[in-house]
Design a protein around this motif. Structure first.
Motif, PDB file in Angstrom:
ATOM      1  N   ASP A   1      51.343  37.445  39.080  1.00  0.00           N
ATOM      2  CA  ASP A   1      50.207  38.343  38.863  1.00  0.00           C
ATOM      3  C   ASP A   1      49.036  37.946  39.759  1.00  0.00           C
ATOM      4  N   VAL A   2      48.847  36.643  39.939  1.00  0.00           N
ATOM      5  CA  VAL A   2      47.766  36.159  40.802  1.00  0.00           C
ATOM      6  C   VAL A   2      48.101  36.434  42.267  1.00  0.00           C
ATOM      7  N   LEU A   3      49.327  36.155  42.668  1.00  0.00           N
ATOM      8  CA  LEU A   3      49.729  36.402  44.051  1.00  0.00           C
ATOM      9  C   LEU A   3      49.585  37.867  44.420  1.00  0.00           C
ATOM     10  N   ALA A   4      49.750  38.748  43.462  1.00  0.00           N
ATOM     11  CA  ALA A   4      49.619  40.180  43.727  1.00  0.00           C
ATOM     12  C   ALA A   4      48.199  40.561  44.118  1.00  0.00           C
ATOM     13  N   GLN A   5      47.241  39.663  43.861  1.00  0.00           N
ATOM     14  CA  GLN A   5      45.833  39.927  44.199  1.00  0.00           C
ATOM     15  C   GLN A   5      45.450  39.351  45.558  1.00  0.00           C
ATOM     16  N   THR A   6      46.404  38.785  46.285  1.00  0.00           N
ATOM     17  CA  THR A   6      46.087  38.080  47.531  1.00  0.00           C
ATOM     18  C   THR A   6      46.851  38.663  48.709  1.00  0.00           C
ATOM     19  N   GLU A   7      46.444  38.232  49.888  1.00  0.00           N
ATOM     20  CA  GLU A   7      47.145  38.551  51.124  1.00  0.00           C
ATOM     21  C   GLU A   7      47.810  37.275  51.652  1.00  0.00           C
ATOM     22  N   PRO A   8      48.833  37.386  52.504  1.00  0.00           N
ATOM     23  CA  PRO A   8      49.452  36.182  53.069  1.00  0.00           C
ATOM     24  C   PRO A   8      48.407  35.290  53.756  1.00  0.00           C
ATOM     25  N   GLY A   9      48.434  34.017  53.439  1.00  0.00           N
ATOM     26  CA  GLY A   9      47.501  33.076  54.050  1.00  0.00           C
ATOM     27  C   GLY A   9      46.170  32.952  53.347  1.00  0.00           C
ATOM     28  N   THR A  10      45.970  33.707  52.266  1.00  0.00           N
ATOM     29  CA  THR A  10      44.707  33.642  51.530  1.00  0.00           C
ATOM     30  C   THR A  10      44.490  32.258  50.933  1.00  0.00           C
ATOM     31  N   THR A  11      43.245  31.777  50.974  1.00  0.00           N
ATOM     32  CA  THR A  11      42.862  30.578  50.239  1.00  0.00           C
ATOM     33  C   THR A  11      42.723  30.966  48.777  1.00  0.00           C
ATOM     34  N   ILE A  12      43.703  30.623  47.967  1.00  0.00           N
ATOM     35  CA  ILE A  12      43.754  31.085  46.576  1.00  0.00           C
ATOM     36  C   ILE A  12      42.808  30.258  45.717  1.00  0.00           C
ATOM     37  N   GLY A  13      42.082  30.935  44.838  1.00  0.00           N
ATOM     38  CA  GLY A  13      41.144  30.258  43.965  1.00  0.00           C
ATOM     39  C   GLY A  13      40.889  31.035  42.694  1.00  0.00           C
ATOM     40  N   ARG A  14      39.886  30.605  41.963  1.00  0.00           N
ATOM     41  CA  ARG A  14      39.542  31.258  40.690  1.00  0.00           C
ATOM     42  C   ARG A  14      39.306  32.760  40.816  1.00  0.00           C
ATOM     43  N   PRO A  15      38.677  33.245  41.913  1.00  0.00           N
ATOM     44  CA  PRO A  15      38.451  34.691  41.992  1.00  0.00           C
ATOM     45  C   PRO A  15      39.735  35.507  41.898  1.00  0.00           C
ATOM     46  N   HIS A  16      40.837  34.978  42.417  1.00  0.00           N
ATOM     47  CA  HIS A  16      42.093  35.721  42.373  1.00  0.00           C
ATOM     48  C   HIS A  16      42.694  35.701  40.964  1.00  0.00           C
ATOM     49  N   ILE A  17      42.479  34.601  40.243  1.00  0.00           N
ATOM     50  CA  ILE A  17      42.872  34.570  38.831  1.00  0.00           C
ATOM     51  C   ILE A  17      42.032  35.582  38.061  1.00  0.00           C
ATOM     52  N   ALA A  18      40.745  35.631  38.391  1.00  0.00           N
ATOM     53  CA  ALA A  18      39.866  36.608  37.747  1.00  0.00           C
ATOM     54  C   ALA A  18      40.350  38.030  38.009  1.00  0.00           C
ATOM     55  N   ASP A  19      40.734  38.305  39.242  1.00  0.00           N
ATOM     56  CA  ASP A  19      41.232  39.649  39.577  1.00  0.00           C
ATOM     57  C   ASP A  19      42.493  39.981  38.787  1.00  0.00           C
ATOM     58  N   ALA A  20      43.353  38.992  38.598  1.00  0.00           N
ATOM     59  CA  ALA A  20      44.567  39.222  37.813  1.00  0.00           C
ATOM     60  C   ALA A  20      44.224  39.514  36.352  1.00  0.00           C
ATOM     61  N   LEU A  21      43.214  38.827  35.837  1.00  0.00           N
ATOM     62  CA  LEU A  21      42.774  39.085  34.463  1.00  0.00           C
ATOM     63  C   LEU A  21      42.175  40.487  34.333  1.00  0.00           C
ATOM     64  N   VAL A  22      41.462  40.916  35.364  1.00  0.00           N
ATOM     65  CA  VAL A  22      40.910  42.276  35.365  1.00  0.00           C
ATOM     66  C   VAL A  22      42.047  43.294  35.377  1.00  0.00           C
ATOM     67  N   THR A  23      43.013  43.091  36.255  1.00  0.00           N
ATOM     68  CA  THR A  23      44.145  44.015  36.364  1.00  0.00           C
ATOM     69  C   THR A  23      44.919  44.103  35.048  1.00  0.00           C
ATOM     70  N   ALA A  24      45.019  42.961  34.356  1.00  0.00           N
ATOM     71  CA  ALA A  24      45.737  42.934  33.084  1.00  0.00           C
ATOM     72  C   ALA A  24      44.916  43.515  31.929  1.00  0.00           C
ATOM     73  N   GLY A  25      43.640  43.800  32.184  1.00  0.00           N
ATOM     74  CA  GLY A  25      42.806  44.419  31.169  1.00  0.00           C
ATOM     75  C   GLY A  25      42.104  43.469  30.226  1.00  0.00           C
ATOM     76  N   TYR A  26      42.103  42.168  30.555  1.00  0.00           N
ATOM     77  CA  TYR A  26      41.467  41.197  29.660  1.00  0.00           C
ATOM     78  C   TYR A  26      39.952  41.138  29.834  1.00  0.00           C
ATOM     79  N   VAL A  27      39.474  41.451  31.030  1.00  0.00           N
ATOM     80  CA  VAL A  27      38.035  41.470  31.309  1.00  0.00           C
ATOM     81  C   VAL A  27      37.731  42.678  32.185  1.00  0.00           C
ATOM     82  N   SER A  28      36.451  43.011  32.286  1.00  0.00           N
ATOM     83  CA  SER A  28      36.070  44.213  33.030  1.00  0.00           C
ATOM     84  C   SER A  28      35.945  43.973  34.529  1.00  0.00           C
ATOM     85  N   ASP A  29      35.538  42.761  34.926  1.00  0.00           N
ATOM     86  CA  ASP A  29      35.361  42.465  36.341  1.00  0.00           C
ATOM     87  C   ASP A  29      35.341  40.955  36.547  1.00  0.00           C
TER      88      ASP A  29
END
Length: 280
Positions: free
Chosen positions: A119-147
């Motif tokens: 779910d987190v990888l789905a929020q990134t592009e190849p080579g992205t420096t993965i961090g908390r913002p991408h986890i946040a985006d996954a939580l948004v996509t899953a409907g747990y938070v608004s943004d």
């Protein structure tokens, strides 16, 4: 001349590709933009092509993660050699630590939320420096938070059981590494106390002794009082002052060009840095 020296792309935690960030900066009426992704320069090539196409000057940079007195510190490095061994070793170690930390946070979150690493990888592009913002985006996509902001304020806040720290070099060592790489180090949003603890003035003095060149004073996360304090501190220490948007595309409300840097400061950065500003 309108100059914005702090933006992010999909190379780190922005939502737009590097070329799109530069194109949008030109469309927003900026004359100069800096691409400063977290601990990576992987977006430079695409950004340079876009700058030449859209007629805007590009300052190549990065935002370096560091730590001082157990406080997270971010340094904007401008016009440095991206292959310099000391700086490259630190940024690669930090990126690896971010990845390990993100995986552990997802494991912890998975105990209470229907969230997976995919779910987190789905929020990134190849080579992205993965961090908390991408986890946040996954939580948004899953409907747990608004943004993203809601995610950082609640589920991903440092006070929760899901938060995991990550390695970052000592800030003094990071400043010295940027200088060794021919870069110009600037303290990013040093008074943004809404993000957590900020360092004391004595730390800024220590960083100045190590080679810090400027303070990012004009930033949306600084109150008027903080801007006044930091402006006075910069004047006392002989540092220049910058202003920037800290643009992340749809990831944050920050808009391109909402804070800008004076042209004489850009001249200092260009005269000091190893690399040239890319101009069409």
């Amino acid at each position: 001349m309108r100059i914005d020296l702090h933006t992010h792309s999909t190379a780190s935690d922005g939502t737009d590709a590097p070329g799109r960030v530069v194109a949008d900066a030109a469309a927003a009426g900026l004359d100069v933009v800096a691409l400063t992704d977290h601990d990576t320069t992987s977006g430079w090539g695409e950004a340079e092509e876009s700058a030449l196409t859209h007629g805007i000057a590009l300052v190549r940079g990065a935002e370096i993660s560091a730590r001082a007195q157990h406080v997270s510190v971010h340094l904007l490095a401008y016009l440095h050699d991206p292959s310099h061994p000391d700086l490259l070793a630190e940024t690669e170690r930090t990126r690896a630590a971010r990845l390990t930390r993100a995986r552990r946070m997802v494991e912890l979150l998975g105990e209470e939320y229907a969230l997976t690493w995919d779910d987190v990888l789905a929020q990134t592009e190849p080579g992205t420096t993965i961090g908390r913002p991408h986890i946040a985006d996954a939580l948004v996509t899953a409907g747990y938070v608004s943004d993203r902001s809601a995610a950082f304020a609640t589920i991903l806040h440092p006070g929760t059981p899901f938060y995991v720290p990550h390695y970052a070099p000592d800030a003094v060592a990071a400043v010295r590494a940027v200088r060794a790489a021919g870069g110009v180090p600037v303290f990013a949003h040093p008074g943004a106390d809404g993000r957590g603890r900020v360092v004391a003035d004595e730390v800024v003095e220590e960083l100045t002794d190590a080679g810090l060149a400027g303070l990012e004073v004009h930033h949306r996360d600084h109150s008027d009082a903080q801007r006044t304090r930091l402006d006075d501190l910069a004047r006392t220490l002989g540092l220049f002052v910058t202003g920037s948007s800290d643009y992340h595309g749809a990831g944050k409300p920050n808009r391109l060009g909402e804070n800008t840097t004076a042209p004489p400061v850009l001249e200092i950065i260009e005269e000091t840095g190893l690399l040239d500003v890319i101009r069409p």
